[in-house]
Design a protein around this motif. Sequence first.
Motif, PDB file in Angstrom:
ATOM      1  N   PRO A  14      12.876  62.706  10.733  1.00 14.44           N
ATOM      2  CA  PRO A  14      11.566  62.894  10.108  1.00 14.44           C
ATOM      3  C   PRO A  14      10.762  61.597  10.109  1.00 14.44           C
ATOM      4  O   PRO A  14      11.299  60.527   9.846  1.00 14.44           O
ATOM      5  CB  PRO A  14      11.899  63.339   8.680  1.00 14.44           C
ATOM      6  CG  PRO A  14      13.299  62.916   8.449  1.00 14.44           C
ATOM      7  CD  PRO A  14      13.981  62.867   9.770  1.00 14.44           C
ATOM      8  N   ARG A  15       9.507  61.689  10.417  1.00 13.73           N
ATOM      9  CA  ARG A  15       8.626  60.530  10.369  1.00 13.73           C
ATOM     10  C   ARG A  15       7.564  60.690   9.302  1.00 13.73           C
ATOM     11  O   ARG A  15       6.953  59.725   8.878  1.00 13.73           O
ATOM     12  CB  ARG A  15       7.965  60.316  11.737  1.00 13.73           C
ATOM     13  CG  ARG A  15       8.942  59.909  12.820  1.00 13.73           C
ATOM     14  CD  ARG A  15       9.738  58.689  12.397  1.00 13.73           C
ATOM     15  NE  ARG A  15      10.729  58.290  13.398  1.00 13.73           N
ATOM     16  CZ  ARG A  15      11.877  57.699  13.092  1.00 13.73           C
ATOM     17  NH1 ARG A  15      12.206  57.477  11.835  1.00 13.73           N
ATOM     18  NH2 ARG A  15      12.706  57.347  14.039  1.00 13.73           N
ATOM     19  N   LEU A  16       7.316  61.922   8.917  1.00 18.48           N
ATOM     20  CA  LEU A  16       6.423  62.150   7.787  1.00 18.48           C
ATOM     21  C   LEU A  16       6.716  63.567   7.293  1.00 18.48           C
ATOM     22  O   LEU A  16       6.907  64.478   8.091  1.00 18.48           O
ATOM     23  CB  LEU A  16       4.958  62.074   8.213  1.00 18.48           C
ATOM     24  CG  LEU A  16       3.979  62.430   7.091  1.00 18.48           C
ATOM     25  CD1 LEU A  16       3.180  61.217   6.680  1.00 18.48           C
ATOM     26  CD2 LEU A  16       3.029  63.526   7.498  1.00 18.48           C
ATOM     27  N   PHE A 101      -4.724  53.256  14.683  1.00 24.25           N
ATOM     28  CA  PHE A 101      -3.622  52.375  15.079  1.00 24.25           C
ATOM     29  C   PHE A 101      -3.801  51.831  16.490  1.00 24.25           C
ATOM     30  O   PHE A 101      -2.979  51.082  16.960  1.00 24.25           O
ATOM     31  CB  PHE A 101      -2.291  53.114  15.004  1.00 24.25           C
ATOM     32  CG  PHE A 101      -1.817  53.367  13.607  1.00 24.25           C
ATOM     33  CD1 PHE A 101      -1.336  52.322  12.836  1.00 24.25           C
ATOM     34  CD2 PHE A 101      -1.843  54.628  13.061  1.00 24.25           C
ATOM     35  CE1 PHE A 101      -0.893  52.541  11.550  1.00 24.25           C
ATOM     36  CE2 PHE A 101      -1.399  54.868  11.784  1.00 24.25           C
ATOM     37  CZ  PHE A 101      -0.922  53.812  11.025  1.00 24.25           C
ATOM     38  N   LEU A 107       6.488  54.124  16.466  1.00 21.88           N
ATOM     39  CA  LEU A 107       6.763  52.970  15.613  1.00 21.88           C
ATOM     40  C   LEU A 107       5.691  52.761  14.545  1.00 21.88           C
ATOM     41  O   LEU A 107       5.990  52.357  13.427  1.00 21.88           O
ATOM     42  CB  LEU A 107       6.881  51.701  16.462  1.00 21.88           C
ATOM     43  CG  LEU A 107       8.186  51.551  17.224  1.00 21.88           C
ATOM     44  CD1 LEU A 107       8.156  50.289  18.070  1.00 21.88           C
ATOM     45  CD2 LEU A 107       9.368  51.513  16.262  1.00 21.88           C
ATOM     46  N   ASP A 108       4.460  53.051  14.898  1.00 20.31           N
ATOM     47  CA  ASP A 108       3.393  52.888  13.913  1.00 20.31           C
ATOM     48  C   ASP A 108       3.637  53.793  12.711  1.00 20.31           C
ATOM     49  O   ASP A 108       3.399  53.409  11.574  1.00 20.31           O
ATOM     50  CB  ASP A 108       2.039  53.235  14.535  1.00 20.31           C
ATOM     51  CG  ASP A 108       1.657  52.248  15.633  1.00 20.31           C
ATOM     52  OD1 ASP A 108       1.938  51.062  15.448  1.00 20.31           O
ATOM     53  OD2 ASP A 108       1.114  52.685  16.654  1.00 20.31           O
ATOM     54  N   ILE A 110       6.476  54.802  11.720  1.00 23.84           N
ATOM     55  CA  ILE A 110       7.652  54.341  10.977  1.00 23.84           C
ATOM     56  C   ILE A 110       7.284  53.193  10.041  1.00 23.84           C
ATOM     57  O   ILE A 110       7.638  53.186   8.867  1.00 23.84           O
ATOM     58  CB  ILE A 110       8.742  53.872  11.961  1.00 23.84           C
ATOM     59  CG1 ILE A 110       9.206  55.048  12.811  1.00 23.84           C
ATOM     60  CG2 ILE A 110       9.907  53.246  11.221  1.00 23.84           C
ATOM     61  CD1 ILE A 110      10.098  54.649  13.954  1.00 23.84           C
ATOM     62  N   PHE A 111       6.524  52.242  10.577  1.00 22.48           N
ATOM     63  CA  PHE A 111       6.272  51.039   9.791  1.00 22.48           C
ATOM     64  C   PHE A 111       5.074  51.167   8.856  1.00 22.48           C
ATOM     65  O   PHE A 111       4.838  50.303   8.034  1.00 22.48           O
ATOM     66  CB  PHE A 111       6.103  49.830  10.721  1.00 22.48           C
ATOM     67  CG  PHE A 111       7.410  49.378  11.304  1.00 22.48           C
ATOM     68  CD1 PHE A 111       8.302  48.645  10.519  1.00 22.48           C
ATOM     69  CD2 PHE A 111       7.780  49.700  12.594  1.00 22.48           C
ATOM     70  CE1 PHE A 111       9.522  48.241  11.032  1.00 22.48           C
ATOM     71  CE2 PHE A 111       8.998  49.305  13.112  1.00 22.48           C
ATOM     72  CZ  PHE A 111       9.880  48.572  12.331  1.00 22.48           C
ATOM     73  N   HIS A 112       4.328  52.223   9.014  1.00 22.13           N
ATOM     74  CA  HIS A 112       3.138  52.366   8.157  1.00 22.13           C
ATOM     75  C   HIS A 112       3.050  53.744   7.527  1.00 22.13           C
ATOM     76  O   HIS A 112       2.009  54.393   7.567  1.00 22.13           O
ATOM     77  CB  HIS A 112       1.874  52.080   8.962  1.00 22.13           C
ATOM     78  CG  HIS A 112       1.873  50.734   9.589  1.00 22.13           C
ATOM     79  ND1 HIS A 112       1.567  49.593   8.890  1.00 22.13           N
ATOM     80  CD2 HIS A 112       2.184  50.336  10.841  1.00 22.13           C
ATOM     81  CE1 HIS A 112       1.671  48.542   9.705  1.00 22.13           C
ATOM     82  NE2 HIS A 112       2.059  48.970  10.893  1.00 22.13           N
ATOM     83  N   VAL A 113       4.183  54.173   6.982  1.00 23.18           N
ATOM     84  CA  VAL A 113       4.202  55.509   6.376  1.00 23.18           C
ATOM     85  C   VAL A 113       3.063  55.680   5.382  1.00 23.18           C
ATOM     86  O   VAL A 113       2.379  56.701   5.352  1.00 23.18           O
ATOM     87  CB  VAL A 113       5.539  55.742   5.646  1.00 23.18           C
ATOM     88  CG1 VAL A 113       5.561  57.124   5.029  1.00 23.18           C
ATOM     89  CG2 VAL A 113       6.692  55.580   6.591  1.00 23.18           C
ATOM     90  N   ASP A 114       2.847  54.641   4.596  1.00 21.60           N
ATOM     91  CA  ASP A 114       1.809  54.760   3.552  1.00 21.60           C
ATOM     92  C   ASP A 114       0.437  54.981   4.167  1.00 21.60           C
ATOM     93  O   ASP A 114      -0.348  55.803   3.706  1.00 21.60           O
ATOM     94  CB  ASP A 114       1.831  53.526   2.655  1.00 21.60           C
ATOM     95  CG  ASP A 114       1.709  52.231   3.450  1.00 21.60           C
ATOM     96  OD1 ASP A 114       2.197  52.190   4.597  1.00 21.60           O
ATOM     97  OD2 ASP A 114       1.118  51.261   2.931  1.00 21.60           O
ATOM     98  N   LYS A 115       0.156  54.293   5.268  1.00 17.64           N
ATOM     99  CA  LYS A 115      -1.147  54.444   5.914  1.00 17.64           C
ATOM    100  C   LYS A 115      -1.312  55.866   6.447  1.00 17.64           C
ATOM    101  O   LYS A 115      -2.375  56.476   6.315  1.00 17.64           O
ATOM    102  CB  LYS A 115      -1.271  53.452   7.082  1.00 17.64           C
ATOM    103  CG  LYS A 115      -1.218  52.011   6.643  1.00 17.64           C
ATOM    104  CD  LYS A 115      -2.621  51.436   6.536  1.00 17.64           C
ATOM    105  CE  LYS A 115      -2.646  50.211   5.641  1.00 17.64           C
ATOM    106  NZ  LYS A 115      -1.778  49.121   6.102  1.00 17.64           N
ATOM    107  N   HIS A 117       0.082  58.502   5.390  1.00 22.00           N
ATOM    108  CA  HIS A 117      -0.162  59.379   4.247  1.00 22.00           C
ATOM    109  C   HIS A 117      -1.622  59.302   3.811  1.00 22.00           C
ATOM    110  O   HIS A 117      -2.241  60.310   3.510  1.00 22.00           O
ATOM    111  CB  HIS A 117       0.747  58.992   3.076  1.00 22.00           C
ATOM    112  CG  HIS A 117       2.043  59.739   3.057  1.00 22.00           C
ATOM    113  ND1 HIS A 117       2.118  61.079   2.765  1.00 22.00           N
ATOM    114  CD2 HIS A 117       3.310  59.346   3.304  1.00 22.00           C
ATOM    115  CE1 HIS A 117       3.371  61.464   2.821  1.00 22.00           C
ATOM    116  NE2 HIS A 117       4.127  60.441   3.148  1.00 22.00           N
TER     117      HIS A 117
END
Lengths: 162, 974
Positions: A14-16, A101, A107-108, A110-115, A117
């Motif tokens: 899962p990525r989001l 992005f 990868l984006d 993964i590293f920026h889940v908050d963004k 969202h």
Amino acid sequence: MIKAILIFNNHGKPRLSKFYEHYNEDTEQQIIRETFHLVSKRDENVCNFLEGGMLIGGSENRLIYRHYATLYFVFCVDSSESELGILDLIQVFVETLDKCFENVCELDLIFHVDKVHNILAEMVMGGMVLETNMNEIIIQVDAQNKMEKSETFIFQSPRQDR
Amino acid sequence: MPAVSKGDGMRGLAVFISDIRNCKSKEAEIKRINKELANIRSKFKGDKALDGYSKKKYVCKLLFIFLLGHDIDFGHMEAVNLLSSNKYTEKQIGYLFISVLVNSNSDLISLINNAIKNDLSSRNPTFMNLALHCIANVGSREMAEAFAAEVPRILVAGDTMDSVKQSAALCLLRLNRTSPDLVLMGEWTTRVVHLLNDQHLGVVTAATSLITTLAQKSPEDFKTSVSLAVARLSRIVSSASTDLQDYTYYFVAAPWLSVKLLRLLQCYPPPEDGAIRGRLTECLETILNKAQEPPKSKKVQHSNAKNAVLFEAISLIIHHDSEPTLLVRACNQLGQFLQHRETNLRYLALESMCTLASSEFSHEAVKTHIETVINALKSERDVSVRQRAVDLLYAMCDRSNAKQIVAEMLSYLETADYSIREEIVLKVAILAEKYAVDYTWYVDTILNLIRFAGDYVSDEVWYRVIQIVINRDEVQGYAAKTVFEALQAPACHENLVKVGGYILGEFGNLIAGDSRSSPLIQFDLLHSKFHLCSVPTRALLLSAYIKFINLFPEVKGTIQEVLRSDSQLRNADVELQQRAVEYLRLSCIASTDILATVLEEMPPFPERESSILAKLKRKKGPGNLHPDLDENRKERSVNGGTVATSPTPSTDLLGLGSTIATQNSAPPASKGASLLVDVFSENISAFPVETPVAVGPVADENFSRDILYTGGLLVGIQSWESIPYIKPKNTDMRYLPLAPFPSRFVCKNNGVLYENQLLQIGLKSEFRQNLGRMYVFFGNKTSTQFMNFAASVVCQDTLQAHILYYKLLYPTVDGGAQLQQILNIECVSDFVDAPVLNIQFRYGGTLQNIAVKLPITLNKFFQPTEMTSQDFFQRWKQLGAPQQEVQNIFKAKHSMDTEVTKAKIMGFGAALLDGVDPNPSNFVGAGVIHTKTTQVGCLLRLEPNIQAQMYRLTLRTSRDTVSQRLCDLLSEQF
């Protein structure tokens, strides 16, 4: 209504995941697995709609998905949504991510889940489509980033950051 | 410039994520996560106050861990603290954490609500949006209570920013979904409708979604939205407007808004105002015309957006179902899509056509596409598309094309995906029965079904073919011949053996004249399959054998030998053993006359709704896929649409004063189960030959399982000759003290019904659909024998519960002993009065008379129905006529315990629907009352008021007498 939005990669990681109806954590994970199982076994170039898995309401709900390179974007919706409309919404979402992005890749996410969202929150709210106009979405995201920048500038100190 | 530059993330977070990604094994990953969780926990607990940035970083880590599927049981408090920060970033991450991780019943809600309240009144649009998002995402009842009044105010306030308006509209929509009772219509409603005229298309889109939902709840309040929606739509499709801002998507003007507006219009019937109606028709025509224009872009997004609008327009046309020209145009358009190279369009076209097929205006037009659809069934690569093709074939089937469609579905079945085979089998079986002109075709079809997909042929399907063969003389010979031929195959499916065994057992004589199918050959053929079959099938075959003995005396010896073999008489399975023993004995001692009577051909089955159809309905949910035009249209009517099922005056059937006296006349409907044969009795001559009884392996679809599996077929009774039954002399039961049954039996099926110093009467009962079976136990509490014990059941004239069969044959009950009576009950039509059980016996020289009401109440014939909140309220509205609703407000007689109440409602027979009623302390239930003549859908709602110790109970059903009766019954329970 949109019941859930799931993004996972070709291996089912899962990525989001964003659920607009409440399930407990275990069920959420199971739904992700089940959905991956349903979607990943389908050939490319078949249709983008299928009936939802048992956990998320079976044939009452529909999965609408798109597959981009390594990622699946799956929207689980009830009968009150237009299938093609949602398909376009996925496209808008991805195009928006791409703009935000610059050539978005897994990868984006993964590293920026908050963004991710936050961007999604500009489009979908409580399971309803909030905004479909990409420019409008990006204006909002930009505004947020500006605020963030100005705040980070004040707060972040150069130190060991773990 | 990219909106998110890649370098500015939080380094600690990035490092952690990289660590996780580098983990070689699941164990290593868990270890790393646990380490991190410990770290965060200690940071949160530590003395040193964390700055906002660190809090944000740790919360992000927790979010990531959560996404990987790990439970997060801390950090909530820190997230809540972040909400009250003045920094946007901190506030935002706090809200994010809460909307992902906090569920609606968290005890932190009041703290969160506080923070939301502050942000809503902050007049900072960004903060307001965050707060509104949070309400919409969590959507809990506490939040609804706190903000249901505030959000509409923000929505219609003149100075609210557009983006906040958008959020407020959807937030209100969400609250209305989760707690509709708290969202009260007010003066804001008209102003919300006028948002359809707003400058900003984003606001209009959000408002349209909101109005669509609210209009379903109270259509009258939002009626004015129709004209505004039409006007707006018209401006978009005619491209007259220049206010489309950036809402043109790949050359299509505001596709989402168009779709939403068309959805909104589907909440209402066609506009009555001629001008508006004309304008709408114009719009729809323009949309259909545009489909024919060359595309403005080759991109798939362009055609997607265009077609999204088109499909929605077609849905509206189908919903209105009033303009024949539009319907036919819609059908032609869908026909084009059926051959489109885009799979998505083919899928949607098949689906839309299904609904179009049920309109009388377009049914014929849909039928012209049959070849294309059949082709889709054969050649589509995608199983979802093929499934839609099956649905459409089913929907478009009528008498003229049934043979072709059934043939195509059958041939598809051989290669069909396993996931949809059972459904196809059911559909074929239904169509074959519904449109059978000659029943030989029907029999062939079902046998082919078994041949091609035997594993997917459910019991209902083969029961049904047997019912039909039994009820139709003209097909019996053909059926016998066909199954005989089918059984010749070296490997045949067990279901075929069942059908074959049954049909040959009944009608084998019709083909015995042919030397190729002589009795012995028939028997050998059946018996060659015996050892490969499961126990229930073997049991059925044994019954077929005993029937053979009756049909063909010449094979009696052979069959007796088979029955006598150790593998039968000493079979480990009691059912088989019992059958072998009893049948063998029966064949040895009974005269041919008795055999002929006992083993007579099965009487015709009562006609009733096809059990297969019921099964398909269960599978697909109600309201789907009925091939019948009228029914389908009934399901679709929404607000102000047509159809309210008018309650027909109940056609009361037999009251049938069923007493023991009927035992000696012919039972009204002699079912196979009503067989009482005493094969062990010394006194065979007492066998009541005048009672027509028949042995059959399947009695009736509802009871067949019992018969096949419980050994209920032959019941040995030791003392048949002592049946002389004393007709009650003082038969005027009105003078007897009549004991009512305890009211707890309304919600319970088992227990002690009656007790005095001498006698205890216990009950065990089970009900299914309109049928029931009740076991009555009579216990002698004394040490003295009861003499001349007799029990009878009286249904009063007004009563339609109908005792089909019972047995009570012991004239004496020893001291301390118990005896049992079985009642079969059929509910013919809805009823009020319960049947009365009269008992008479002699105890120490005095005659005792007892009369008790049997707890057979209307609610026993309830089948629970699960449904979603949306379905429930839609039906609730449909049952809005004053005579359909019965309400009772009454004082609680028992303590108002939630769990007890729940159990009572479920015991009452309705499905208890959780989460339907916005107020969690209310109870909502749904179910269907089954009677022989009709089925009555029932909805109920029970609202307790703890302070006042009162209840309000509301019942809505399609029949006023049922509403009243159920309300009376249920009110007694609380």
